[in-house]
Write an enzyme that holds these catalytic residues in place. Sequence first.
Site, PDB file in Angstrom:
ATOM      1  N   SER A 110      21.271 -72.661   3.836  1.00 51.83           N
ATOM      2  CA  SER A 110      19.890 -72.288   3.631  1.00 51.83           C
ATOM      3  C   SER A 110      19.725 -70.796   3.362  1.00 51.83           C
ATOM      4  O   SER A 110      20.195 -70.291   2.356  1.00 51.83           O
ATOM      5  CB  SER A 110      19.073 -72.722   4.844  1.00 51.83           C
ATOM      6  OG  SER A 110      17.723 -72.754   4.521  1.00 51.83           O
ATOM      7  N   ASP A 152      18.266 -83.187  -0.391  1.00 55.18           N
ATOM      8  CA  ASP A 152      17.475 -82.027   0.027  1.00 55.18           C
ATOM      9  C   ASP A 152      16.619 -81.560  -1.144  1.00 55.18           C
ATOM     10  O   ASP A 152      17.147 -81.252  -2.209  1.00 55.18           O
ATOM     11  CB  ASP A 152      18.403 -80.896   0.485  1.00 55.18           C
ATOM     12  CG  ASP A 152      17.656 -79.611   0.807  1.00 55.18           C
ATOM     13  OD1 ASP A 152      16.465 -79.696   1.169  1.00 55.18           O
ATOM     14  OD2 ASP A 152      18.259 -78.532   0.706  1.00 55.18           O
ATOM     15  N   HIS A 197      19.584 -81.538   3.713  1.00 55.26           N
ATOM     16  CA  HIS A 197      19.680 -80.081   3.813  1.00 55.26           C
ATOM     17  C   HIS A 197      20.863 -79.631   4.666  1.00 55.26           C
ATOM     18  O   HIS A 197      21.446 -78.586   4.420  1.00 55.26           O
ATOM     19  CB  HIS A 197      18.371 -79.542   4.401  1.00 55.26           C
ATOM     20  CG  HIS A 197      18.247 -78.062   4.376  1.00 55.26           C
ATOM     21  ND1 HIS A 197      18.051 -77.339   3.221  1.00 55.26           N
ATOM     22  CD2 HIS A 197      18.289 -77.141   5.371  1.00 55.26           C
ATOM     23  CE1 HIS A 197      17.971 -76.052   3.503  1.00 55.26           C
ATOM     24  NE2 HIS A 197      18.119 -75.899   4.800  1.00 55.26           N
TER      25      HIS A 197
END
Length: 597
Positions: free
Chosen positions: A186, A377, A436
């Site tokens: 991320s 994601d 994710h």
Amino acid sequence: MVTRHVLAAALAGSMTSAQRLHPTSQRASDDLIQNLPGLDPAAKVTQHAGRIALHDNDKNKMFYWHFQAAQDPEKAPLVIWLNGGPGCTSMQGLFLGNSPFTLKDDSTIGKNEHSWHEFANLLFVDQPIGTGMSYTKGNDYRLDEETIAQDFYEFLTKFLQRHNKYLSDGDDGVSNSRAVYMFGESHAGRWIPEFSDHIMKQNNDPKNQIKINLDGVGIGNGWVHPRIQYEYSDYAHGLGLLTFGQVRSLKASYAECLAALDAGTYYSRSCLDNMDSITGSVKPGNGGNSLNFYDVRQYLRNVGSYPSGQSNIAKYMNKMEVRKAVHGNEDKNFRFDLCSNGVFRALSKFDGVSTLDKVESLLQQGLRMIFYNGQWDMMCNHYGTEKLLLNLNWNGSDAYQQADKYTWRVQGRKEPAGFAQQGGNLTYLVVTGAGHMVPMDVPDVAADILRRFVNRLEFNDKVQTVVTTRLNATDMEVSFCYSPSVSADPDTSLSTRDQTGANSSQVHIGIAWLWVALVIAVVSSVLAVCVTIVCIRNKRNGKQEHEMITQVSDDEEVNQIEDESEEGFSDEDVGVHVLVSNVSQRATSPRSRVTEV
């Protein structure tokens, strides 16, 4: 990134100046974890944890948790894991897929069968200061990423000095580290390029006595180039969430976001609206669950509750006996939070800043890099990552862009683990069955990614049969495609390349005949006019009385032909006209509520 859009609204519990610090330890043995609450005493795991003071004072301390490799620890590389946010603890990565541990509940530790420590020494770091168990006196949060990179470099050099088994003597009194890798997810798409760039510069500074052997980095579902990644409509359209018309509408409004970024406004409402419009549109009526943009296979009552196991992490790390065991903050007023609202606010203005230039520079310097994306994601989706990688220009660009794509498998799985493209010193993976947080969703696949990367093994189990054509970023903007004709007979069916070529030939032939027809029509019309004029003149000469003749001028005839041509070949025949429909928008932005894991 769990929180990239969702920084939990209730992130409270800031640290106070009254917090009591654990005595600073200077030796690795001082940080050895003797008895960890909830862990089976028979577990054979060598682990250290503690905090390292920055700038030689107690104002700022950075927390780490270290696991010794299960096999050949004296030679195994050191792999650093960083979660995102900004401001989210790396204990999420530790307990959700990477380390030897999982949490069965808020008190019991289970075993992770796919731990990365089987072949690497692991180091989890809570950073920037103020994140997780890391400490900053008076909430003195860092306000820029350059300072954060400096803090991390200072922490890492001091960690290596404390755990000096990772250092060896080199020339001119300089100590060289063992092979070091950085992995993260991320917002680590910002951390890792920034930190790597700083490390490389420090390695070239002759005044430094430690040289960090950064051998490679990995970025999972990374937030790297917001100019591309803020735009979600293409990915959402591929899922069937939007129509072509809605995509056109969102792309038109996205111009406001681009204008804000060009003006230097890197945290703009206009950039957050793109995701909000999509999630707001697909949400059912009042009381319905929301699309989980971290894993679009799910609809959740509260996206901020993702991942489901995170609440156990906070409860476990807030137990006083756990804090003492890991040499953390023992002040009873201290509260361990998964994500720091203070850190997030301090750095939110950098949300739209790109690190693509640093990625390009690192590749040019020869650093090995691997990008991987869970296919489900939407927040940091594979479409955006693939597209931003096409914007790179370094000495391996040609090799990467022309490389074949492979399907790769992991032992024990019959379905593909993912799909790989690799060229030069860059590897890009799309991971099946993951959102994710790839290590949490498919821990065996995540472990295989790291194992192959550190051992310089390729992801080339089976080459795909679809031919790769070199692209650049602008090619990704093409909205329309032609459907090739395919024979129903398998013996006479064309290959993908042949189908494309045949279809292209048909298009060119059709255009050629169109021009021939137009030329013939014009010539025929002109001849007809000439013949008419000759006949009329002959008739006039043969008559005794004068007659009035109405003629169509050459110009009028040509204009008529052109009008007929335009009617025969309208815009609808050349391209597709898509009606623009409005996409309903919701005011609450996920990104404004949470950051990421």
